[in-house]
Motif scaffolding. Sequence first.
Motif, PDB file in Angstrom:
ATOM      1  N   SER A  64      35.003  51.636  52.040  1.00 48.51           N
ATOM      2  CA  SER A  64      35.404  50.744  50.954  1.00 48.51           C
ATOM      3  C   SER A  64      36.852  51.013  50.555  1.00 48.51           C
ATOM      4  N   GLU A  65      37.280  52.264  50.642  1.00 50.65           N
ATOM      5  CA  GLU A  65      38.659  52.598  50.305  1.00 50.65           C
ATOM      6  C   GLU A  65      39.622  51.916  51.274  1.00 50.65           C
ATOM      7  N   GLU A  66      39.302  51.945  52.564  1.00 49.25           N
ATOM      8  CA  GLU A  66      40.140  51.271  53.565  1.00 49.25           C
ATOM      9  C   GLU A  66      40.163  49.762  53.333  1.00 49.25           C
ATOM     10  N   LEU A  67      39.036  49.220  52.958  1.00 57.00           N
ATOM     11  CA  LEU A  67      38.911  47.781  52.759  1.00 57.00           C
ATOM     12  C   LEU A  67      39.692  47.299  51.545  1.00 57.00           C
ATOM     13  N   PHE A  68      39.596  48.043  50.431  1.00 53.38           N
ATOM     14  CA  PHE A  68      40.112  47.541  49.158  1.00 53.38           C
ATOM     15  C   PHE A  68      41.469  48.093  48.715  1.00 53.38           C
ATOM     16  N   ALA A  69      41.856  49.278  49.166  1.00 53.25           N
ATOM     17  CA  ALA A  69      43.063  49.930  48.642  1.00 53.25           C
ATOM     18  C   ALA A  69      44.318  49.104  48.901  1.00 53.25           C
ATOM     19  N   GLY A  70      45.016  48.781  47.821  1.00 51.83           N
ATOM     20  CA  GLY A  70      46.298  48.096  47.913  1.00 51.83           C
ATOM     21  C   GLY A  70      46.219  46.651  48.354  1.00 51.83           C
ATOM     22  N   LYS A  71      45.026  46.054  48.315  1.00 56.48           N
ATOM     23  CA  LYS A  71      44.856  44.679  48.793  1.00 56.48           C
ATOM     24  C   LYS A  71      44.061  43.852  47.794  1.00 56.48           C
ATOM     25  N   LYS A  72      44.211  42.548  47.926  1.00 54.42           N
ATOM     26  CA  LYS A  72      43.335  41.614  47.215  1.00 54.42           C
ATOM     27  C   LYS A  72      42.309  41.138  48.231  1.00 54.42           C
ATOM     28  N   VAL A  73      41.047  41.367  47.918  1.00 60.08           N
ATOM     29  CA  VAL A  73      39.944  41.077  48.836  1.00 60.08           C
ATOM     30  C   VAL A  73      38.917  40.202  48.137  1.00 60.08           C
TER      31      VAL A  73
END
Length: 160
Positions: free
Chosen positions: A27-36
């Motif tokens: 989840s950290e890779e998916l969400f960090a620093g991005k709008k998802v």
Amino acid sequence: MTIKVGDKMPSGTFGVMTDAGPGAVSSEELFAGKKVVLVSVPGAFTPTCSMNHLPGFVDQADDLMSKGVDTIACMAVNDVFVMDAWGKDRGVGSKVMMLADGNAEYAKALGLELDASGFGMGIRGQRFAIVVDDGVATHVAVEQPGEFEVSKAEAILAQL
């Protein structure tokens, strides 16, 4: 406890299909620093999910990206092979990341699991869409049972 606006997304891991076979993304890779936009459907290949929910996000992907969305991800309580096959069947290409939550662990961490045992489907994820900005939920749209309104692509696009 159910996720709500302002909450940090829980930690977890999703199954993903890679060129080398089954893999994982945190989840950290998916969400960090991005709008998802994280979309959850009760099951791959099920009628509303296959004919309306997922295709809506594929069709609206460019419009969502133009509103600052970095990643559209579709999660279901299915294994990585089923999610990969469903994505290919629906022609998602690179527009939607297909996430397997095989044991419903992430759905449970969000407080959005669904007991579909009465339909022979076991524990699933509810139908929802969450807009996540750098790991924080900024919009949470959970459908009422049998509904398909607040989590569809057009409704999420209107919230951005």
